[in-house]
Design an enzyme around this catalytic site. Structure first.
Site, PDB file in Angstrom:
ATOM      1  CE  LYS A 172      -3.616   0.207   2.243  1.00  0.00           C
ATOM      2  NZ  LYS A 172      -4.694   0.698   3.884  1.00  0.00           N
ATOM      3  CB  SER A 174       0.375   8.672  -0.529  1.00  0.00           C
ATOM      4  OG  SER A 174       0.879   8.636  -1.281  1.00  0.00           O
ATOM      5  CB  VAL A 178       0.093  -2.795  -4.961  1.00  0.00           C
ATOM      6  CG1 VAL A 178       0.483  -4.281  -6.503  1.00  0.00           C
ATOM      7  CG2 VAL A 178       0.564  -1.821  -5.593  1.00  0.00           C
ATOM      8  CE  LYS A 193       1.097   0.966  -8.520  1.00  0.00           C
ATOM      9  NZ  LYS A 193       1.715   2.496  -8.467  1.00  0.00           N
ATOM     10  CG  PHE A 241       2.132  -3.193 -13.182  1.00  0.00           C
ATOM     11  CD1 PHE A 241       3.433  -2.417 -14.106  1.00  0.00           C
ATOM     12  CD2 PHE A 241       1.489  -2.559 -12.458  1.00  0.00           C
ATOM     13  CE1 PHE A 241       3.000  -0.505 -14.370  1.00  0.00           C
ATOM     14  CE2 PHE A 241       1.491  -1.864 -11.995  1.00  0.00           C
ATOM     15  CZ  PHE A 241       1.607   0.007 -12.883  1.00  0.00           C
ATOM     16  CG  LEU A 243       3.531 -11.410  -9.982  1.00  0.00           C
ATOM     17  CD1 LEU A 243       3.104 -10.720  -8.590  1.00  0.00           C
ATOM     18  CD2 LEU A 243       2.540 -12.658  -9.226  1.00  0.00           C
ATOM     19  CG  ASP A 288       8.778   6.630  -3.898  1.00  0.00           C
ATOM     20  OD1 ASP A 288       9.771   6.615  -3.067  1.00  0.00           O
ATOM     21  OD2 ASP A 288       7.552   5.258  -3.712  1.00  0.00           O
TER      22      ASP A 288
END
Length: 473
Positions: A172, A174, A178, A193, A241, A243, A288
């Site tokens: 998780k 903000s 996911v 997501k 996406f 995996l 990030d």
């Protein structure tokens, strides 16, 4: 009319009207039921009408007529109880329907889905189902409450989607959650997501989708997780996406505080820096970088895949405040500078490299003040040029720390890295962790750094096997 009389009249009318000559008769029948049925808080009139309607459909054999079903769906959506005190309807979905896509079974059209599963759909779903050409899956066992204040009951108060076939979110952030989910159309497991439905977070997911599409259209071979599809569902922006099973934070935990041989650290960092070079050509700053956002195909893989572009920026536009996780946050972002660029990613690279080698966090701060104190302890006083463009509040924090410590005492980077004896590696980390973003190592310079280009032999351990074992060089 008293309630008992209405009940008797309804049963009598039902016995005398087992068949209808046309869909018009059926609709008139529904209207009469809605008219005579009393609206009381302790009763659920629409549920009773649906039950009677199912019987009427069975007797009249009109279930295959789409025009009738459309009319019924519209009427059920438009119907409102006479009393405002009537509680919102709660529909219990008694059946989970999995529609397999094979040669013997095809997805349902909205018409067929309504014919078969009308009784288990909520009023919202009766309307929503017409937005889709093919139906592969219908619901799960849960109570669905129609509450407009929380996106018709689909969201919690924070805007996260409530109904997902998973025990808990795989991760998780903000602005999104996911999940690992099963794609019933393609018959594969993918990563989904789901962005929060609240406007600021929804825009953040849309921006991530835009950047991923830009990278996909650039035809550049880059170690960034490829977006399979994106769509909007019940006011949530969603992305799927491929995996990948492992991330670097998983590997760091597996090392149990021992870290990894520099041979593997070099391969992982080389892969990451190469990706940053390509992102720089596309004018994208990730914003990030951390071990949790670097995925691996397997435990023996040396190629890392970069994920999560929710805080990324393009060409210096739409810069978000407080990007980066706290312990991987560059000092210019930490001190509140309003402008930043690619150097913030290289700061994170230095922290990640140190953690992969040591097997532990380089910084263990839990607040911005603690993080500033940790940076001062490791790197000494920040340059005056950086303090001039910093937020006044954070500048006062730095001044306070320096006054308490007098001349800031620094600890040796070698000691923080468990007394690493590879001077080239120490130099690489030190140049990434420079207070001054302009003096910090750049991605293309990092590719030419002596530690990156030198050949580090593959470690061979007992039994002659190569391993990701936690012995360091």
């Amino acid at each position: 009319m008293e309630y008992g009389q209405a009940e008797t009249a309804k049963r009598s009318d039902s016995r005398s009207s087992r068949s209808f000559q046309s869909s018009t008769d059926l609709i008139l029948r529904l209207k009469s039921l809605l008219k005579v049925w009393p609206c009381r808080k302790e009763r659920k009139p629409l549920a009773a009408v649906k039950h009677q309607l199912d019987l009427d459909l069975m007797y009249s054999e009109l279930a295959t007529q789409m025009s009738v079903l459309d009319s019924l769906a519209k009427m059920s959506l438009d119907w409102k109880p006479a009393s405002s005190e009537v509680e919102p309807e709660t529909t219990s979905c008694k059946t989970s329907v999995l529609l397999e896509t094979s040669t013997n079974s095809t997805p349902l059209t909205p018409t067929k889905a309504l014919q078969r599963y009308y009784s288990i759909l909520s009023r919202f779903e009766l309307h929503e189902i017409h937005d889709y050409q093919d139906i592969y899956f219908l619901g799960r066992d849960h109570q669905r409450k129609l509450l407009p204040r929380s996106n018709y009951g689909h969201d919690c108060r924070l805007g996260f989607y409530r109904y997902i076939r998973s025990a808990r979110a795989a991760r998780k952030v903000s602005y999104a959650e996911v999940f690992k989910v099963y794609d019933h159309k393609e018959s594969i497991i993918v990563v989904l997501k789901i962005g929060r439905s609240l406007p600021p977070y929804s825009l953040q997911v849309k921006r991530e989708i835009g950047l991923l599409k830009r990278l996909k259209e650039s035809d550049v071979k880059i170690n960034v997780i490829q977006m399979i599809d994106h769509f909007s569902f019940r006011n949530h922006e969603c992305v799927t996406f491929k995996l990948l099973p492992f991330d670097l934070i998983h590997l760091i935990k597996l090392s149990k505080g021992e870290g990894y041989h520099l041979h593997f650290v070099q391969k992982w960092i080389l892969s990451l820096v190469t990706t940053l070079v390509e992102l720089g050509k596309q004018k994208i700053v990730h914003g990030d970088l951390k071990p949790g956002n670097l995925l691996l195909e397997g435990l023996d893989s040396t190629e890392v895949m970069l994920i999560d572009f929710g805080f990324a920026s393009y060409d210096g536009q739409d810069l978000l405040p407080n990007v980066q996780a706290l312990r991987y946050r560059a000092p210019e972002v930490l001190l509140g500078a309003t402008k930043y660029g690619p150097p913030i990613d290289m700061w994170s690279v230095g922290v990640i490299a140190a953690e992969l080698y040591s097997g532990d966090n380089l910084f263990t701060s839990n607040s911005e003040t603690e993080q500033v104190a940790a940076l001062v302890e490791l790197l000494g006083s920040p340059p005056e040029e950086l303090l001039k463009v910093s937020d006044p509040k954070m500048k006062s924090v730095v001044d306070s720390l320096l006054r308490k410590a007098g001349e800031a005492e620094t600890k040796e980077l070698r000691g923080a890295l468990k007394y690493c004896n590879d001077n080239l590696f120490l130099d690489f980390v030190r140049k990434c962790l420079d207070w001054n973003p302009d003096a910090r190592l750049k991605p293309d310079e990092a590719l030419r750094h002596p530690w990156i280009v030198k050949d580090i032999p593959t470690p061979i351990y007992d039994g002659g096997k190569t391993s990701l074992a936690t012995r360091r060089a």
